[in-house]
Scaffold this motif. Structure first.
Motif, mmCIF file in Angstrom:
data_model
loop_
_atom_site.group_PDB
_atom_site.id
_atom_site.type_symbol
_atom_site.label_atom_id
_atom_site.label_comp_id
_atom_site.label_asym_id
_atom_site.label_seq_id
_atom_site.Cartn_x
_atom_site.Cartn_y
_atom_site.Cartn_z
ATOM 1 N N UNK A 80 0.842 -1.194 0.000
ATOM 2 C CA UNK A 80 0.000 0.000 0.000
ATOM 3 C C UNK A 80 0.873 1.239 0.000
ATOM 4 N N UNK A 81 0.417 2.276 -0.667
ATOM 5 C CA UNK A 81 1.226 3.481 -0.845
ATOM 6 C C UNK A 81 1.486 4.214 0.467
ATOM 7 N N UNK A 82 0.471 4.381 1.278
ATOM 8 C CA UNK A 82 0.632 5.158 2.511
ATOM 9 C C UNK A 82 -0.286 4.608 3.596
ATOM 10 N N UNK A 136 10.918 2.764 1.810
ATOM 11 C CA UNK A 136 9.510 2.562 2.085
ATOM 12 C C UNK A 136 9.207 1.116 2.429
ATOM 13 N N UNK A 137 7.922 0.799 2.487
ATOM 14 C CA UNK A 137 7.502 -0.555 2.839
ATOM 15 C C UNK A 137 7.930 -1.573 1.795
ATOM 16 N N UNK A 138 7.899 -1.181 0.509
ATOM 17 C CA UNK A 138 8.274 -2.118 -0.552
ATOM 18 C C UNK A 138 9.745 -2.498 -0.435
ATOM 19 N N UNK A 139 10.585 -1.539 -0.071
ATOM 20 C CA UNK A 139 12.012 -1.826 0.083
ATOM 21 C C UNK A 139 12.244 -2.788 1.241
ATOM 22 N N UNK A 140 11.594 -2.544 2.360
ATOM 23 C CA UNK A 140 11.743 -3.428 3.512
ATOM 24 C C UNK A 140 11.225 -4.821 3.239
ATOM 25 N N UNK A 141 10.069 -4.909 2.587
ATOM 26 C CA UNK A 141 9.498 -6.217 2.262
ATOM 27 C C UNK A 141 10.372 -6.939 1.239
ATOM 28 N N UNK A 142 10.911 -6.209 0.273
ATOM 29 C CA UNK A 142 11.778 -6.817 -0.735
ATOM 30 C C UNK A 142 13.069 -7.340 -0.137
ATOM 31 N N UNK A 143 13.684 -6.564 0.753
ATOM 32 C CA UNK A 143 14.905 -7.023 1.406
ATOM 33 C C UNK A 143 14.643 -8.256 2.263
ATOM 34 N N UNK A 144 13.549 -8.230 3.000
ATOM 35 C CA UNK A 144 13.203 -9.369 3.856
ATOM 36 C C UNK A 144 12.996 -10.622 3.009
ATOM 37 N N UNK A 145 12.286 -10.486 1.907
ATOM 38 C CA UNK A 145 12.019 -11.618 1.025
ATOM 39 C C UNK A 145 13.316 -12.175 0.437
#
Length: 170
Positions: A80-82, A136-145
């Motif tokens: 989600x964007x925000x 952002x959230x996408x970066x954190x989720x991508x790194x975690x994945x």
């Protein structure tokens, strides 16, 4: 003035005039020297005369790190964007939209998979041009994945540590 100087000569000049791209030359902020862009790119964004290090984008950085300059882009998950509905002078969703349009990236981080000295590695690079490198959230989720996937893969921790040392020394 006659017909030749008013009509024909300007048309001939327009036909012979070539358009030059705007990014053909780079001016060094340190010395003021004009340098051919392809020379700077071949030298990993270091000005040859003054040894000034220019900012390098995430895609160019990944290209310079991996063997044979080949790597596969790893997609970041959609988020989600925000979710916090953060608002400063402008809405965060508007800032994200502008940064995506300006840079062509979905988030401040770009993740690539390829070979470094023959070893399979996944490298994440932060791009400062995207909202000052704001993660952002996408970066954190991508790194975690990616980290979870690497832990399960055949890449050893020693190889990953060597790759990190090699990248930080460049």
């Amino acid at each position: 003035m006659n017909w030749l100087t008013n009509v024909v000569r300007p048309k001939i000049r327009n036909i012979l005039r070539r358009e030059t791209p705007e990014n053909l030359w780079i001016k060094c902020p340190d010395s003021g020297q004009l340098v051919f862009y392809k020379d700077v790119e071949a030298n990993q964004f270091v000005i040859p005369g003054s040894n000034y290090h220019m900012r390098m984008g995430a895609a160019a950085r990944l290209k310079s790190i991996f063997d044979n300059e080949t790597w596969f882009d790893v997609a970041l998950p959609e988020v989600t964007a925000d979710p916090l509905k953060f608002r400063d002078e402008r809405r965060y969703a508007d800032r994200i939209k502008d940064a995506r349009a300006r840079t062509g990236l979905n988030d401040a981080i770009k993740v690539g998979y390829g070979k470094l000295e023959g070893a399979a590695v996944v490298i994440a690079v932060q791009d400062f041009d995207f909202m000052g490198g704001s993660l952002g959230m996408a970066a954190g989720a991508g790194l975690h994945l990616r980290l979870k996937k690497n832990r399960r893969s055949s890449c050893s921790r020693l190889r990953a540590a060597r790759a990190c040392r090699k990248v930080s020394c460049r």
